[in-house]
Design a protein around this motif. Structure first.
Motif, mmCIF file in Angstrom:
data_model
loop_
_atom_site.group_PDB
_atom_site.id
_atom_site.type_symbol
_atom_site.label_atom_id
_atom_site.label_comp_id
_atom_site.label_asym_id
_atom_site.label_seq_id
_atom_site.Cartn_x
_atom_site.Cartn_y
_atom_site.Cartn_z
ATOM 1 N N ALA A 192 0.990 -1.256 -0.115
ATOM 2 C CA ALA A 192 0.022 0.119 0.017
ATOM 3 C C ALA A 192 0.745 1.175 0.083
ATOM 4 N N CYS A 193 2.010 1.352 0.613
ATOM 5 C CA CYS A 193 2.876 2.346 0.739
ATOM 6 C C CYS A 193 3.689 2.476 -0.193
ATOM 7 N N HIS A 194 4.151 1.336 -0.871
ATOM 8 C CA HIS A 194 5.162 1.384 -2.082
ATOM 9 C C HIS A 194 4.586 1.700 -3.275
ATOM 10 N N VAL A 195 3.314 1.783 -3.467
ATOM 11 C CA VAL A 195 2.746 2.219 -4.704
ATOM 12 C C VAL A 195 2.794 3.796 -4.805
ATOM 13 N N LYS A 196 2.952 4.555 -3.650
ATOM 14 C CA LYS A 196 3.280 5.802 -3.580
ATOM 15 C C LYS A 196 4.573 6.103 -3.449
ATOM 16 N N ILE A 197 5.399 5.242 -2.876
ATOM 17 C CA ILE A 197 7.046 5.702 -2.577
ATOM 18 C C ILE A 197 7.959 5.602 -3.568
ATOM 19 N N ASP A 198 7.620 4.363 -4.324
ATOM 20 C CA ASP A 198 8.641 4.075 -5.420
ATOM 21 C C ASP A 198 8.565 4.961 -6.775
ATOM 22 N N PRO A 199 7.402 5.408 -7.144
ATOM 23 C CA PRO A 199 7.494 6.208 -8.185
ATOM 24 C C PRO A 199 8.477 7.516 -8.231
ATOM 25 N N PRO A 200 8.412 8.201 -7.186
ATOM 26 C CA PRO A 200 9.435 9.405 -7.198
ATOM 27 C C PRO A 200 10.798 8.963 -6.902
ATOM 28 N N GLY A 201 10.975 7.732 -5.981
ATOM 29 C CA GLY A 201 12.201 7.289 -5.524
ATOM 30 C C GLY A 201 12.991 6.684 -6.771
ATOM 31 N N PHE A 202 12.505 5.912 -7.536
ATOM 32 C CA PHE A 202 13.047 5.598 -8.901
ATOM 33 C C PHE A 202 13.233 6.501 -9.643
ATOM 34 N N ALA A 203 12.495 7.596 -9.868
ATOM 35 C CA ALA A 203 12.968 8.790 -10.801
ATOM 36 C C ALA A 203 14.195 9.311 -10.461
ATOM 37 N N LEU A 204 14.538 9.259 -9.063
ATOM 38 C CA LEU A 204 15.829 9.926 -8.776
ATOM 39 C C LEU A 204 17.093 8.931 -8.805
ATOM 40 N N GLU A 205 16.793 7.757 -8.847
ATOM 41 C CA GLU A 205 18.048 6.625 -9.312
ATOM 42 C C GLU A 205 19.004 7.152 -10.271
ATOM 43 N N SER A 206 18.767 8.013 -11.135
ATOM 44 C CA SER A 206 19.575 8.270 -12.155
ATOM 45 C C SER A 206 20.736 9.292 -11.537
ATOM 46 N N TYR A 207 20.753 9.556 -10.207
ATOM 47 C CA TYR A 207 21.688 10.470 -9.476
ATOM 48 C C TYR A 207 22.413 9.586 -8.668
ATOM 49 N N ASP A 208 23.577 9.571 -8.435
ATOM 50 C CA ASP A 208 24.302 8.999 -7.499
ATOM 51 C C ASP A 208 24.344 9.410 -5.965
ATOM 52 N N VAL A 209 25.269 9.007 -5.201
ATOM 53 C CA VAL A 209 25.050 9.352 -3.697
ATOM 54 C C VAL A 209 25.763 10.778 -3.612
ATOM 55 N N ILE A 210 26.322 11.228 -4.440
ATOM 56 C CA ILE A 210 26.764 12.660 -4.257
ATOM 57 C C ILE A 210 26.062 13.673 -5.338
ATOM 58 N N GLY A 211 25.157 12.898 -5.947
ATOM 59 C CA GLY A 211 24.217 14.098 -6.797
ATOM 60 C C GLY A 211 24.509 14.060 -8.167
ATOM 61 N N GLY A 212 25.751 13.177 -8.693
ATOM 62 C CA GLY A 212 26.265 13.357 -10.029
ATOM 63 C C GLY A 212 25.216 12.458 -10.724
ATOM 64 N N TRP A 213 25.115 12.543 -12.156
ATOM 65 C CA TRP A 213 24.435 11.844 -12.895
ATOM 66 C C TRP A 213 24.890 10.731 -13.231
ATOM 67 N N ARG A 214 24.224 9.599 -13.509
ATOM 68 C CA ARG A 214 24.762 8.253 -14.044
ATOM 69 C C ARG A 214 23.892 7.596 -14.869
ATOM 70 N N GLU A 215 24.326 6.712 -15.536
ATOM 71 C CA GLU A 215 23.653 5.664 -16.515
ATOM 72 C C GLU A 215 23.609 4.406 -15.952
ATOM 73 N N SER A 216 24.606 4.293 -15.174
ATOM 74 C CA SER A 216 24.642 2.874 -14.298
ATOM 75 C C SER A 216 25.027 2.907 -13.066
ATOM 76 N N TYR A 217 24.966 1.838 -12.028
ATOM 77 C CA TYR A 217 25.477 1.907 -10.736
ATOM 78 C C TYR A 217 26.794 1.528 -10.806
ATOM 79 N N ARG A 218 27.519 2.156 -9.804
ATOM 80 C CA ARG A 218 28.918 1.761 -9.315
ATOM 81 C C ARG A 218 28.942 0.555 -8.406
ATOM 82 N N ALA A 219 30.000 -0.105 -8.877
ATOM 83 C CA ALA A 219 30.272 -1.247 -7.958
ATOM 84 C C ALA A 219 31.712 -1.508 -7.663
ATOM 85 N N VAL A 220 31.970 -2.272 -6.818
ATOM 86 C CA VAL A 220 33.367 -2.426 -6.348
ATOM 87 C C VAL A 220 34.114 -3.463 -7.239
ATOM 88 N N SER A 221 35.046 -3.043 -8.011
ATOM 89 C CA SER A 221 35.900 -3.737 -8.942
ATOM 90 C C SER A 221 36.370 -5.070 -8.130
#
Length: 813
Positions: free
Chosen positions: A687-716
């Motif tokens: 019930a809550c995630h149908v509200k939370i997820d849309p705006p949350g996923f829209a911001l996934e294109s920004y990383d933890v320091i606010g930079g734009w990204r096309e993919s996630y960063r992972a430890v090599s």
């Protein structure tokens, strides 16, 4: 026992008792709480539509409607009924069917009437806002203004708790013995500082702290013992601090200050081996600069160019702390610790950028002694204690008893922010007079009286009674809302004349306060709490995943957001700028972080932007994107909740206690979307995630320091000290309304079509911060009126402030 007695200032127990007496008054409810069964119209509707999921046996969402009574004087009970009302009105309950309006409207009308009546009864008898006090920053400003000094008193006081997002909200402002003792310590320090500056004229004394002017020969390192200090360049008559990763490098022991205080720091400098970007960003800090005391205190940044300039900062520096100036831009070349310890000239030949410093000046800043004199003793005279010591003074009074009473009266009225009857201060005067008699000192008598006033509940608390605020109380609320400090003389005069409640007078004063530079401090405090920017220092980005993050960038993040919100208010820009705008405020370091072409020049400035840069609106500021991440990973849940509660205006209840948190996979093997798809299959979460997820996923294109990204960063997997590109970002989603989007631009388009919703949230945030209580059920109609009144101004943010101030929500307790 007389609660107005100044002996509280002398006896901590009595102060504690007095202040707790004030706070106890907030929660006393004279109306007896009694249980009442809901009327048949409500119970029939609930039994037919709701209790099959929410009875004593099922209790879905931990809600048992069978045993729910109309015990509306109990806040938890009231909020449960409010939740039922909202869920049914929004069509969220029952979840699997659409109710016939003919069935739900009578139920909602009946329940609305019951809740509105109960809430209005509470407001009429108790007021919207329980007793509230000054926050620690308001306390600091008010005390410093009273005494005409400038000292960081907030450091004496405990961190504030927050309720509904703000420290101004009364329900979070509990007082303990520890915090009361801290107020005493702060008052003692402030009075000591003020009276010392009044009675000890150190300006010409032999031991007075003089301005320190240090040239390059005094700042350079000892070449026999380099010890993390800048190297000297005799040919250039300067020292150079190079871009290096060595801890505490760039420290200068010669700048250690002899006493704690406020200093004006001047640095004459320019860049060396300037990189293509045309500047070398440097941090200026103070501290012990040692592993034994590793905390460093930010003073400011230098944007050094090839042009020699003098950079100036005002800073509070602790005794024995020294300056550290070092390039702090991870986007330029840096050298290791061993390199900066090389012989002079070696690093410069390597082409490493640096900052060349010709001299540094530290000037101790004294407060205005004449203003201190006016604040403390008015028109009384000072005289040297004796001919042998002409730097120490005493207060001269032809009639000490009369002058003591007069000065305490004047000080109390300024401190209490209203007129005070002399009879109310009789106990304070008697206490101060007794001190004068015992010490034979007018200064000690005044200090004792002033201390008692600064520790009294009438100073610490807002004097507001249920119903319409008095003009004095209205002036007090307006000034603390827009300036974060006590009313000035103009506002006091209008309040004294009884004119402040006149609509046009109040509107013109609101304009005057907003136009004054004093409003900037309050705007920044409101912004920091509303958007949770106070969390910027709570996490440190992973240096392996985000090596580009540096101290200069970190300190620049809130500057953009502060300037942006101030511009919305100053220019009365539409509230939709929160989600999308064609401008922002950047310096070169932030512009580079965002990938935006820098137009030239230095410092923070307003920059026009377009859609291609994927910025625009507060929701894409790196400041808010950082505080909604943990330093290593982002979470659509955290960012989605932030969006709903801070921007869209929908409250999200806490998750069920028995549901585990979703932990992102930093290895990059499983996407957060896959994890949340499984999480949403849990009935209590959906019930809550149908509200939370849309705006949350829209911001996934920004990383933890606010930079734009096309993919996630992972430890090599090959080198744990480096990062590699991981899974691709998918920021698409859809709201329950059917509005779908592919990326952040799509989300912006959807939210920009809801200006009234954004304005209602903004008005609610202003009401909460300004009055000390969040809007409640009975306030909903007035909140809607505030929003509608700004429609012709495109829901301008300044217009929203005006309508909030003009509303009964603001003008009533």
């Amino acid at each position: 026992m007389n609660l107005m007695s100044p002996t509280f200032g002398h006896c901590r127990f009595r102060i504690t008792f007095a202040l707790f007496a004030a706070t106890l008054g907030q929660s006393v409810n004279p109306t007896a709480v009694f249980a009442q069964q809901p009327p048949e119209q409500l119970t029939e509707f609930l039994e037919l539509n709701c209790t099959y999921c929410h009875d004593a046996d099922t209790r879905e969402g931990d809600l048992d409607l069978d045993s729910l009574t109309l015990e509306l004087a109990a806040p938890d009970n009231f909020h449960l009924w409010e939740r039922v009302f909202d869920r049914i009105r929004e069509g969220e309950m029952p979840p699997d069917e659409e109710l016939d309006p003919a069935e739900s409207k009578p139920f909602l009308a009946k329940l609305h009437g019951i809740l509105d009546s109960a809430d209005n009864h509470r407001i009429t008898t108790e007021g919207r806002v329980p007793a509230r006090r000054l926050t620690r920053t308001q306390y600091e400003r008010n005390v410093c203004e009273l005494l005409a000094i400038d000292v960081p008193l907030r450091s004496f006081l405990p961190e504030e708790s927050l309720a509904n997002g703000f420290d101004t909200v009364s329900s979070s402002q509990q007082l303990s013995d520890h915090s009361l003792a801290a107020y005493l310590d702060a008052a003692d320090f402030a009075l000591q500082t003020a009276f010392d500056q009044l009675l000890l004229n150190d300006a010409s004394a032999d031991d007075a702290i003089q301005t320190m002017h240090l040239d390059w020969t005094q700042l350079r390192r000892n070449e026999r013992r380099t010890d993390r200090e800048p190297e000297g360049r005799p040919d250039h008559k300067d020292i150079v601090s190079w871009s290096s990763s060595q801890n505490f490098y760039g420290r200068m022991p010669a700048t250690s200050v002899p006493a704690t205080g406020r200093y004006r720091v001047r640095v004459k400098a320019h860049s060396v081996n300037t990189p293509e970007l045309g500047r070398v960003w440097c941090s200026v800090n103070s501290g012990v600069c040692s592993g034994k005391a590793s905390t460093m205190y930010w003073i400011g940044s230098i944007e050094a160019t090839e042009e020699i300039q003098v950079y100036e900062f005002d800073a509070w520096i602790r005794e024995g702390h020294m300056l550290q100036i070092v390039p702090n831009d991870h986007g330029i070349r840096r050298v290791a610790a061993k390199a900066v310890d090389s012989k002079p000239g070696v690093v410069e030949k390597m082409g490493v950028p640096g900052i060349a410093i010709q001299w540094i000046e530290l000037e101790p800043l004294a407060d205005d002694r004449e203003k201190i004199k006016e604040s403390l003793i008015g028109d009384l005279k000072l005289r040297p204690i004796d001919a042998a010591n002409r730097h120490r003074f005493k207060i001269v009074s032809p009639n000490p008893k009369r002058d003591l009473k007069r000065l305490i009266q004047t000080f109390a009225e300024r401190a209490y922010r209203q007129d005070v009857e002399p009879s109310e201060l009789e106990a304070f005067f008697e206490f101060a007079e007794a001190k004068r008699q015992s010490s034979r000192s007018m200064a000690e008598a005044l200090r004792a009286g002033y201390r008692a006033i600064l520790c009294s509940s009438r100073f610490l608390y807002f004097d507001e009674s249920p119903g319409v605020l008095s003009d004095d109380a209205l002036a007090n609320r307006l000034s603390h809302f827009l300036w974060g400090r006590a009313p000035d003389e103009k506002l006091r005069q209008l309040a004294h004349a009884g004119k402040l409640h006149e609509s046009e007078v109040l509107r013109s004063q609101t304009e005057r306060l907003l136009n004054d530079t004093k409003s900037q401090a309050a705007i920044e405090e409101f912004t920091d709490q509303w958007l949770e920017l106070y969390e910027l220092n709570s996490t440190t980005p992973d240096g392996k995943l985000y090596p580009e993050y540096d101290l200069v960038l970190h300190q620049s993040l809130p500057d953009e957001t502060h300037a942006f919100v101030a511009e919305l208010i100053r220019e009365n820009l539409p509230v939709t700028n929160l989600v999308d705008s064609d401008f922002t405020f950047l310096n070169e370091r932030l512009a580079r972080h965002y990938g935006i072409n820098w137009p030239g020049g230095t410092d923070l400035k307003r920059i026009s932007i377009d859609d291609d840069c994927r910025r625009g609106g507060i929701i894409t500021h790196a400041s808010v994107l950082k505080v909604t991440a943990n330093g290593t990973t982002t979470s659509p849940i955290i960012r989605g909740v932030w969006m709903l509660e801070k921007i869209i205006g929908e409250h999200v209840p806490p998750p069920p206690a028995n549901v585990p948190a979703v932990e992102p996979d930093i290895r990059g093997a499983t996407s957060i979307r896959d994890q949340l798809d499984k999480h949403r299959n849990i009935d209590s979460c959906a019930a809550c995630h149908v509200k939370i997820d849309p705006p949350g996923f829209a911001l996934e294109s920004y990383d933890v320091i606010g930079g734009w990204r096309e993919s996630y960063r992972a430890v090599s997997p090959q080198n744990p000290k480096r990062w590699v590109s991981g899974l691709p970002i998918d920021s698409s989603h859809a709201f329950t309304s059917g509005e779908a989007f592919d990326d952040i631009e799509g989300l912006k388009s959807i939210l920009a079509k809801r200006p009234d919703q954004l304005a209602k949230n903004m008005a609610s945030q202003f009401v909460t911060y300004a009055t000390g209580a969040a809007p409640t059920f009975a306030d909903r109609d007035e909140l809607q009126r505030i929003v509608q009144a700004t429609q012709t101004d495109d829901y301008g943010v300044r217009s929203l402030i005006h309508e909030v101030v003009q509303s009964p929500l603001f003008q009533n307790k």
